[in-house]
Scaffold this motif. Structure first.
Motif, PDB file in Angstrom:
ATOM      1  N   GLY A 215      -0.504  11.928  -2.659  1.00 39.28           N
ATOM      2  CA  GLY A 215      -2.026  12.274  -2.017  1.00 39.28           C
ATOM      3  C   GLY A 215      -2.903  10.384  -2.438  1.00 39.28           C
ATOM      4  N   ARG A 216      -2.360  10.164  -3.335  1.00 36.24           N
ATOM      5  CA  ARG A 216      -3.183   9.384  -4.006  1.00 36.24           C
ATOM      6  C   ARG A 216      -2.868   8.055  -2.950  1.00 36.24           C
ATOM      7  NH1 ARG A 216      -2.231   8.101  -8.273  1.00 36.24           N
ATOM      8  NH2 ARG A 216      -4.503   8.202  -9.245  1.00 36.24           N
ATOM      9  N   ARG A 217      -4.251   7.204  -3.191  1.00 37.83           N
ATOM     10  CA  ARG A 217      -3.075   6.060  -2.197  1.00 37.83           C
ATOM     11  C   ARG A 217      -3.334   4.485  -3.343  1.00 37.83           C
ATOM     12  NH1 ARG A 217      -6.306   2.013   0.528  1.00 37.83           N
ATOM     13  NH2 ARG A 217      -5.483   0.872   2.694  1.00 37.83           N
TER      14      ARG A 217
ATOM     15  N   THR B 206       1.180   5.098  -0.886  1.00 39.00           N
ATOM     16  CA  THR B 206       0.438   7.059  -0.861  1.00 39.00           C
ATOM     17  C   THR B 206       1.217   7.578  -1.588  1.00 39.00           C
ATOM     18  OG1 THR B 206      -0.885   6.887   1.191  1.00 39.00           O
ATOM     19  CG2 THR B 206      -0.980   9.184   0.100  1.00 39.00           C
ATOM     20  N   ASP B 207       1.400   8.819  -2.369  1.00 39.06           N
ATOM     21  CA  ASP B 207       2.061   9.025  -3.462  1.00 39.06           C
ATOM     22  C   ASP B 207       2.116  10.456  -2.914  1.00 39.06           C
ATOM     23  OD1 ASP B 207      -0.141  10.354  -4.936  1.00 39.06           O
ATOM     24  OD2 ASP B 207      -0.103   8.522  -6.560  1.00 39.06           O
TER      25      ASP B 207
ATOM     26  N   THR C 287       1.090  -1.345  -0.257  1.00 39.65           N
ATOM     27  CA  THR C 287      -0.107   0.034  -0.362  1.00 39.65           C
ATOM     28  C   THR C 287       0.582   0.979  -0.092  1.00 39.65           C
ATOM     29  OG1 THR C 287      -1.900  -1.406   1.309  1.00 39.65           O
ATOM     30  CG2 THR C 287      -1.830   0.845   1.501  1.00 39.65           C
TER      31      THR C 287
ATOM     32  N   GLU D 221      -2.427   0.604  -4.483  1.00 39.06           N
ATOM     33  CA  GLU D 221      -2.909  -0.982  -3.474  1.00 39.06           C
ATOM     34  C   GLU D 221      -1.603  -1.205  -4.623  1.00 39.06           C
ATOM     35  OE1 GLU D 221      -5.443  -2.607  -0.796  1.00 39.06           O
ATOM     36  OE2 GLU D 221      -4.992  -1.603   0.498  1.00 39.06           O
TER      37      GLU D 221
END
Length: 337
Positions: free
Chosen positions: A66-68, A62-63, A60, A70
């Protein structure tokens, strides 16, 4: 669209692109923008061995926007559209996990054997989907929101990087290391960069002590030549941080980010050194000669002392491990080592 990312992209394109094409595009965007000046002859250290996470382990991330996302284990089929991302991947030893690169990426040489894809406004969504990547790594300028949505609807995972300074560069390396199952290698790379920068800073401080009484020497970074409008780097950029590490003062450290400036401002601030990262295509005067011959610049200290340095644009504009090489070359010029 991020200003810094545009600058990095435009400054780093392949030599087969004309300077006029690159900077005309940049001017349409109201600034410059990774890959393409002459590649550095200095090679990276030996490729590290992989430290792979179990294939079934969900990763997992978070780039940097702020995008998550998986991943079902470390990505094995990666497309990277920016030069800095490709350089990080190969420096981590993840070159075999790369299946495609952006059209302007030129380092390391073996990366150019991969499938080459158009990027930016010319991006082909179909070409990306056809390669069936399990991860697409891109910067904030590569695609529009609509294109990103189209790719994600096709089931492609996207990791966005957006480094603006050294801290952001380290974050990008960590994220790419995490996505490839090479987090330990990423931490070692970051540690090595920090150690190299600290050593340069300590040596520069010693040099400065030996030069007491001379005052702080000043420097001007020219990231776009006069013909296309002068642009430079201010505070909040990794060029500013490199300046601080090397113990000299950026004449535009009172201004933020990457910015357009005038000849009058440069003349008034009278730098002791001028560093240009304009590309040299072997025709006409060199970037240094062009600066030395500018009308009205003859009284600038750097011109009178012939202290004009042509830095490697790839090394000094790509937020990746070769920033160390660019800083070392500049240190050697400033201190005669």
């Amino acid at each position: 669209m991020n200003k810094n990312t545009i600058i990095f992209e435009a400054l780093s394109r392949k030599p087969r692109q004309s300077l006029l094409q690159i900077l005309s595009l940049a001017l349409l965007l109201l600034l410059l923008a990774g890959c393409g000046a002459e590649s550095s002859q200095k090679t990276q250290s030996s490729v590290p061995a992989a430290t792979q996470a179990p294939e079934t382990e969900t990763i997992t991330i978070t780039d940097m926007l702020g995008r998550r996302l998986e991943l079902e284990g470390p990505a094995q089929k990666i497309i990277a559209l920016q030069a800095s991302e490709v350089e990080i991947l190969y420096a981590l030893g993840a070159g075999d996990q790369v299946v495609g690169i952006g059209e302007y990426c030129n380092y390391p040489a073996e990366a150019m054997e991969k499938e080459v894809l158009a990027s930016g406004s010319g991006t082909s969504i179909e070409a990306i989907i056809e390669l069936e990547p399990d991860l697409l790594i891109m910067g904030t300028m590569d695609q529009s929101d609509a294109q990103i949505a189209q790719l994600e609807n096709a089931g492609i995972k996207i990791l966005v990087t957006d480094p603006q300074d050294l801290a952001g560069t380290y974050t990008a390396i960590q994220l790419i290391g995490q996505a490839t199952g090479r987090f330990e290698e990423a931490e070692k790379m970051i540690g090595s960069m920090k150690t190299e920068f600290a050593a340069m800073q300590a040596k520069a401080a010693d040099k400065q002590k030996a030069m007491q009484g001379e005052g702080a020497r000043t420097i001007y970074f020219e990231v776009s030549p006069l013909e296309y409008g002068l642009w430079t780097s201010g505070r909040g950029t990794f060029m500013q941080e490199i300046t601080d590490i090397l113990g000299v003062k950026n004449i535009f450290d009172d201004l933020d980010g990457w910015l357009e400036i005038s000849e009058e401002q440069v003349i008034q601030r009278d730098p002791d050194y001028i560093v240009t990262i304009s590309m040299n295509f072997g025709e006409g005067p060199s970037p240094e000669e062009e600066i030395m011959g500018r009308k009205g610049w003859q009284d600038i200290s750097a011109i009178k002392q012939q202290q004009v340095f042509h830095g490697d644009s790839d090394q000094l504009t790509r937020p990746g491990p070769r920033l160390v090489d660019g800083a070392q070359a500049l240190y050697a010029y400033l201190y005669g080592e």
